[in-house]
Design a protein around this motif. Structure first.
Motif, mmCIF file in Angstrom:
data_model
loop_
_atom_site.group_PDB
_atom_site.id
_atom_site.type_symbol
_atom_site.label_atom_id
_atom_site.label_comp_id
_atom_site.label_asym_id
_atom_site.label_seq_id
_atom_site.Cartn_x
_atom_site.Cartn_y
_atom_site.Cartn_z
ATOM 1 N N UNK A 203 0.827 -1.216 0.000
ATOM 2 C CA UNK A 203 0.000 0.000 0.000
ATOM 3 C C UNK A 203 0.860 1.264 0.000
ATOM 4 N N UNK A 204 1.966 1.211 0.767
ATOM 5 C CA UNK A 204 2.844 2.388 0.799
ATOM 6 C C UNK A 204 3.424 2.655 -0.596
ATOM 7 N N UNK A 205 3.804 1.586 -1.291
ATOM 8 C CA UNK A 205 4.400 1.759 -2.621
ATOM 9 C C UNK A 205 3.346 2.173 -3.650
ATOM 10 N N UNK A 206 2.102 1.736 -3.452
ATOM 11 C CA UNK A 206 1.021 2.222 -4.325
ATOM 12 C C UNK A 206 0.832 3.730 -4.132
ATOM 13 N N UNK A 207 0.935 4.156 -2.862
ATOM 14 C CA UNK A 207 0.849 5.596 -2.564
ATOM 15 C C UNK A 207 1.961 6.354 -3.264
ATOM 16 N N UNK A 208 3.139 5.757 -3.273
ATOM 17 C CA UNK A 208 4.289 6.380 -3.926
ATOM 18 C C UNK A 208 4.033 6.551 -5.424
ATOM 19 N N UNK A 209 3.428 5.523 -6.038
ATOM 20 C CA UNK A 209 3.129 5.578 -7.471
ATOM 21 C C UNK A 209 2.188 6.725 -7.817
ATOM 22 N N UNK A 210 1.298 7.044 -6.875
ATOM 23 C CA UNK A 210 0.296 8.083 -7.147
ATOM 24 C C UNK A 210 0.766 9.482 -6.752
ATOM 25 N N UNK A 211 1.942 9.550 -6.115
ATOM 26 C CA UNK A 211 2.364 10.828 -5.533
ATOM 27 C C UNK A 211 2.693 11.853 -6.608
ATOM 28 N N UNK A 212 2.107 13.058 -6.442
ATOM 29 C CA UNK A 212 2.427 14.132 -7.383
ATOM 30 C C UNK A 212 3.726 14.822 -6.957
ATOM 31 N N UNK A 213 4.551 15.142 -7.918
ATOM 32 C CA UNK A 213 5.776 15.884 -7.629
ATOM 33 C C UNK A 213 6.870 15.045 -6.995
ATOM 34 N N UNK A 214 6.841 13.730 -7.229
ATOM 35 C CA UNK A 214 7.825 12.850 -6.582
ATOM 36 C C UNK A 214 9.258 13.228 -6.946
ATOM 37 N N UNK A 215 9.473 13.522 -8.226
ATOM 38 C CA UNK A 215 10.837 13.863 -8.644
ATOM 39 C C UNK A 215 11.383 15.067 -7.889
ATOM 40 N N UNK A 216 10.517 16.079 -7.717
ATOM 41 C CA UNK A 216 10.938 17.278 -6.989
ATOM 42 C C UNK A 216 11.228 16.953 -5.521
ATOM 43 N N UNK A 217 10.386 16.103 -4.933
ATOM 44 C CA UNK A 217 10.593 15.712 -3.534
ATOM 45 C C UNK A 217 11.939 14.999 -3.388
ATOM 46 N N UNK A 218 12.200 14.067 -4.292
ATOM 47 C CA UNK A 218 13.442 13.298 -4.224
ATOM 48 C C UNK A 218 14.649 14.228 -4.370
ATOM 49 N N UNK A 219 14.572 15.169 -5.302
ATOM 50 C CA UNK A 219 15.680 16.099 -5.508
ATOM 51 C C UNK A 219 15.862 17.017 -4.295
ATOM 52 N N UNK A 220 14.757 17.503 -3.757
ATOM 53 C CA UNK A 220 14.814 18.351 -2.568
ATOM 54 C C UNK A 220 15.509 17.624 -1.414
ATOM 55 N N UNK A 221 15.170 16.358 -1.229
ATOM 56 C CA UNK A 221 15.743 15.606 -0.104
ATOM 57 C C UNK A 221 17.173 15.162 -0.389
#
Lengths: 251, 256
Positions: free
Chosen positions: A225-243
């Motif tokens: 379920x957590x990984x399904x949430x990840x698939x739906x997350x908007x702006x993931x690339x920006x989050x990953x770069x920010x972190x």
């Protein structure tokens, strides 16, 4: 909420766990006999910590052998940052982490839950080397010993054993910390935000952690379920770069 | 709990149970006719075979120099060791040295030790000639009991919950015959109530220890070691918060 504070005395060998457990049971039985029973959930919870968890952690330290301490199933290789090594709560803005680190600096002890939810969760999200974290917990806590910390940190906290002890990683975002504590109200970070100046580093760090370990965690049913949430997350690339840019700088 | 095929024993790259490791030998239980070396985490009476057994206690400065410990942890451990030495008086040989070996080389009588609590310290005691290593103490299940339980799990996960129930049954703790008191093994669910809205529970302030002259000496020594650059610490110094003697430990425990 209320704690016995006897782990250092048990780990110095001043008390024997069985005598402690028998005494707790005796007090419970006496309270029942006089018609004013102590809450069984409190008595059982205490007995569980002493003859369940403490004993289990001791035996798994030996049972999983000499290499247990070197397990690093999530390939976490970041160094422990200086502010963490130095218990420098003043360098930290995040209300939860600053408070827990400050308590640790002052007392050499904090309760199990902040160890797991705030300190361990941070290291897990940031990919800090689990053996270095084991050493950090060992040195920084009055009740910390090698046998205590290998199973607790490598196994329970950092999931570096690939799931021998715990069925899934203890990684959680800011919303969880907000639900389980009263830290977030006055914090400069917003646990609901994952992007921007006031994005909570735990919230954003959680998603970055999942993304980094997506392939390693995919076979685990409990992460589905957590990984399904990840698939739906908007702006993931920006989050990953920010972190990625934030790294292990004080939050 | 459902079985997860991705985890458990025998997964490539995962740690495996140790087999036939000398550190996990079936050590004898007792050696009453020997002097007992007690490590600084073996300070209670249950680490001796008889109340008047001669004891060796070693304070090694090298242990504190190896790692940067929290100042209060170093204080607690040193204070506990020195309090035990003071309590035992002539019954204990108390060596304040740089390394364990310095103290052990001076011993001229049969010496025993309960298996210490880390891999490296077990290797260390097993390398020493004329030192009898005994089974570990200070835990509920023996090594053999745990091994038997783990064996019985087969390929199933080594669940804490299952081990805990085994320990409860074996020692008849909170049991009504074969059943757990109250009918349930696990009451964790009842311990997850939210806190009161003001964040405070009506819990009395715990008892805090009072420092004595041994603590004052420990503080002075740690200050000097740090000033000399021999040892470095993290964290604040402060009033000692945790018991260092059995008497203090029992007091804290009973006044809970």
């Amino acid at each position: 909420m209320a704690h016995s504070l006897i782990s250092p005395a048990l780990n110095l060998g001043l008390l024997d766990p069985l005598e402690v457990v028998h005494a707790a049971e005796q007090r419970y039985r006496d309270s029942v006999a006089v018609g004013d029973p102590l809450p069984l959930n409190s008595v059982e919870g205490f007995v569980r910590q002493v003859m369940g968890w403490r004993d289990y952690i001791w035996h798994t330290y030996w049972h999983f052998g000499r290499d247990f301490r070197h397990a690093n199933a999530l390939a976490a290789h970041e160094a422990v940052p200086d502010w963490l090594t130095d218990l420098d709560d003043g360098a930290v803005d995040a209300a939860c982490l600053s408070d827990v680190l400050g308590d640790l600096r002052r007392d050499g002890w904090v309760h199990h839950i902040p160890r797991l939810m705030v300190l361990g969760n941070y290291a897990l999200q940031r990919g800090i080397d689990p053996l270095a974290m084991t050493d950090w917990f060992h040195r920084s806590f009055v009740d910390g010993y090698d046998w205590v910390m290998v199973a607790n940190v490598v196994g329970m906290s950092q999931h570096a054993d690939g799931g021998l002890l715990a069925t899934k990683p203890y990684a959680a975002g800011g919303a969880y910390i907000d639900r389980m504590s009263d830290y977030c109200g006055g914090c400069r970070y917003d646990p609901r935000k994952r992007l921007g100046e006031d994005a909570c580093p735990y919230t954003a760090g959680y998603w970055a952690f999942l993304e980094r370990n997506r392939g390693r965690l995919a076979p685990n049913q409990r992460m589905r379920r957590a990984l399904q949430g990840l698939d739906r997350l908007k702006g993931l690339e920006e989050v990953v770069e920010q972190e990625r840019l934030r790294g292990t700088e004080a939050i | 709990m459902p079985q997860d095929p991705a985890v458990g024993h025998g997964v490539p790259g995962m740690p495996r149970p140790a087999e036939a490791d000398p550190a996990l030998a079936a050590f004898p239980a007792q050696a009453p006719a020997t002097r007992r070396w007690c490590f600084a985490d073996q300070l209670g009476p249950h680490f001796l075979d008889r109340p008047d057994q001669p004891v060796l206690l070693i304070e090694s400065k090298a242990v504190f120099a190896r790692r940067r410990f929290h100042r209060q942890k170093a204080h607690l451990v040193l204070s506990a060791l020195r309090h035990r030495a003071a309590e035992l008086g002539d019954q204990a040989e108390f060596a304040q040295v740089r390394t364990y070996a310095e103290a052990l080389d001076r011993v001229r009588e049969p010496l025993s030790v309960c298996a210490p609590t880390t891999w490296s310290s077990r290797d260390h005691v097993l390398r020493r000639p004329d030192l009898t290593v005994l089974a570990a103490r200070g835990f509920v299940a023996t090594q053999e009991e745990f091994a038997g339980w783990a064996e019985g799990r087969g390929r199933r996960r080594l669940l804490m919950e299952d081990f805990y129930r085994d320990n409860r049954r074996r020692h008849d703790v909170l049991m009504d015959g074969a059943e757990p008191v109250g009918g349930r093994w696990n009451l964790d669910h009842d311990n997850r109530e939210p806190p009161p809205s003001d964040g405070r529970l009506a819990v009395p302030e715990p008892w805090w220890p009072e420092e004595d002259e041994i603590d004052a000496q420990v503080r002075a020594d740690l200050d000097r070691w740090a000033a000399d650059g021999d040892v470095a610490f993290v964290g604040d110094d402060g009033p000692r918060l945790f018991p260092v003697t059995r008497e203090e430990a029992l007091y804290r425990w009973r006044t809970r």
